[in-house]
Design an enzyme around this catalytic site. Sequence first.
Site, mmCIF file in Angstrom:
data_model
loop_
_atom_site.group_PDB
_atom_site.id
_atom_site.type_symbol
_atom_site.label_atom_id
_atom_site.label_comp_id
_atom_site.label_asym_id
_atom_site.label_seq_id
_atom_site.Cartn_x
_atom_site.Cartn_y
_atom_site.Cartn_z
ATOM 1 N N GLY A 12 0.773 -1.244 0.000
ATOM 2 C CA GLY A 12 0.000 0.000 0.000
ATOM 3 C C GLY A 12 0.802 1.290 0.000
ATOM 4 N N ASN A 14 1.693 3.091 -2.592
ATOM 5 C CA ASN A 14 1.050 4.040 -3.516
ATOM 6 C C ASN A 14 -0.252 4.574 -2.935
ATOM 7 O OD1 ASN A 14 2.461 4.479 -6.212
ATOM 8 N ND2 ASN A 14 2.697 2.269 -5.901
ATOM 9 N N ARG A 66 -13.913 -15.611 -10.536
ATOM 10 C CA ARG A 66 -13.583 -14.217 -10.808
ATOM 11 C C ARG A 66 -14.821 -13.337 -11.043
ATOM 12 N NH1 ARG A 66 -8.956 -12.076 -11.952
ATOM 13 N NH2 ARG A 66 -8.034 -14.115 -12.337
ATOM 14 N N MET A 91 -3.625 -6.631 -7.216
ATOM 15 C CA MET A 91 -3.022 -7.666 -8.048
ATOM 16 C C MET A 91 -4.056 -8.633 -8.605
ATOM 17 S SD MET A 91 -0.103 -6.645 -8.323
ATOM 18 C CE MET A 91 1.406 -5.988 -7.642
ATOM 19 N N ARG A 92 -5.021 -8.065 -9.327
ATOM 20 C CA ARG A 92 -6.030 -8.909 -9.959
ATOM 21 C C ARG A 92 -6.311 -8.384 -11.360
ATOM 22 N NH1 ARG A 92 -9.136 -12.308 -7.245
ATOM 23 N NH2 ARG A 92 -10.926 -11.904 -8.578
ATOM 24 N N ILE A 93 -6.578 -9.308 -12.263
ATOM 25 C CA ILE A 93 -7.043 -8.918 -13.592
ATOM 26 C C ILE A 93 -8.538 -8.686 -13.469
ATOM 27 C CG2 ILE A 93 -7.395 -9.716 -15.953
ATOM 28 C CD1 ILE A 93 -4.740 -11.296 -15.583
ATOM 29 N N LEU A 94 -8.995 -7.540 -13.968
ATOM 30 C CA LEU A 94 -10.396 -7.174 -13.758
ATOM 31 C C LEU A 94 -11.263 -7.715 -14.892
ATOM 32 C CD1 LEU A 94 -9.830 -3.478 -12.672
ATOM 33 C CD2 LEU A 94 -10.175 -5.472 -11.207
ATOM 34 N N HIS A 110 1.528 1.307 -13.321
ATOM 35 C CA HIS A 110 2.301 0.125 -13.706
ATOM 36 C C HIS A 110 3.783 0.500 -13.674
ATOM 37 C CE1 HIS A 110 3.117 -3.697 -15.556
ATOM 38 N NE2 HIS A 110 3.814 -3.109 -16.506
ATOM 39 N N LEU A 145 -4.932 -6.491 -20.547
ATOM 40 C CA LEU A 145 -3.944 -6.455 -19.463
ATOM 41 C C LEU A 145 -2.965 -5.304 -19.733
ATOM 42 C CD1 LEU A 145 -2.561 -7.641 -16.944
ATOM 43 C CD2 LEU A 145 -1.294 -9.168 -18.464
HETATM 44 C C1 GAR Z 1 3.841 -1.042 -7.209
HETATM 45 O O1 GAR Z 1 5.175 -1.085 -7.664
HETATM 46 C C2 GAR Z 1 2.865 -1.010 -8.370
HETATM 47 O O2 GAR Z 1 3.292 -0.204 -9.446
HETATM 48 C C3 GAR Z 1 2.847 -2.455 -8.758
HETATM 49 O O3 GAR Z 1 2.805 -3.149 -7.522
HETATM 50 C C4 GAR Z 1 3.479 -2.373 -6.542
HETATM 51 C C5 GAR Z 1 2.570 -2.170 -5.360
HETATM 52 O O4 GAR Z 1 3.246 -1.557 -4.301
HETATM 53 N N1 GAR Z 1 1.750 -2.777 -9.600
HETATM 54 C C6 GAR Z 1 1.811 -3.686 -10.590
HETATM 55 O O5 GAR Z 1 2.805 -4.349 -10.824
HETATM 56 C C7 GAR Z 1 0.533 -3.835 -11.411
HETATM 57 N N2 GAR Z 1 0.784 -4.622 -12.568
HETATM 58 P P1 GAR Z 1 2.463 -0.787 -3.172
HETATM 59 O O6 GAR Z 1 1.441 -1.787 -2.590
HETATM 60 O O7 GAR Z 1 3.475 -0.413 -2.168
HETATM 61 O O8 GAR Z 1 1.784 0.403 -3.786
#
Ligand code: GAR
Length: 209
Positions: A12, A14, A66, A91-94, A110, A145
């Site tokens: 979390g 971000n 899903r 982390m899920r494909i919607l 991303h 994706l």
């Molecule tokens: C981040 O690096 C985000 O960009 C990536 O997962 C991490 C989550 O970190 N997302 C992906 O790879 C989506 N394909 P966080 O939970 O600390 O924000």
Amino acid sequence: KARLAILLSGRGSNMLAVARATQTGILRDLAEVAVVFSNRPDAPGLAAAGALGCPTAALPSQGRPRAAFDAEAAALLQQYRPDFVVLAGYMRILSPAFIQPFAGRIVNIHPADTHQHQGLHAYEWAFDNHLPETKITVHLVDEGLDTGPVLAQQTVDLRGAGTLAEVERRGLAVEHELYAQALADLIRSGHRAEKERHAERSRSISPAD
Ligand code: GAR
């Protein structure tokens, strides 16, 4: 203010960057966190959101088909009336069941150029391939994706980054700045479009002289 539903599955960081920006940063006058949602009730990011004073909600996805899970998650989120759904390490494909109610209003970050790399493990990909730089991408989510229209990109200099941890450290610092900035731009452009529509309407109803 735009209402944000922030979705996460793990750490979390971000989410924290965006939520803090709504409290004391660039999003202060533009957005508020309507809810932080996770498909993993034990996600550390959910506890962090609670500690920051954000409303939280969780619905375990494990073992669920899903489409059924996504429909239920979308219905739950709709109760919070979000203007934008902000994916932050969700982390899920919607599936279409999730995307349809929020079409055009789902944003993702991303950790690579989505034209070059999609899916998981983007930092490992950059590190393993000794890339001198990578690009963080903020984009709208469609049914593919990591295929939706790009809203913002920023380059991360990876020269001299000797470990995967260092690649991630540099990348995440850029992610945290870029996500709040891109959301601010997106919300402002929505406000501008709304104003233009309003001006257009008042022109068309003003009496002709
Ligand atoms: C981040 O690096 C985000 O960009 C990536 O997962 C991490 C989550 O970190 N997302 C992906 O790879 C989506 N394909 P966080 O939970 O600390 O924000």
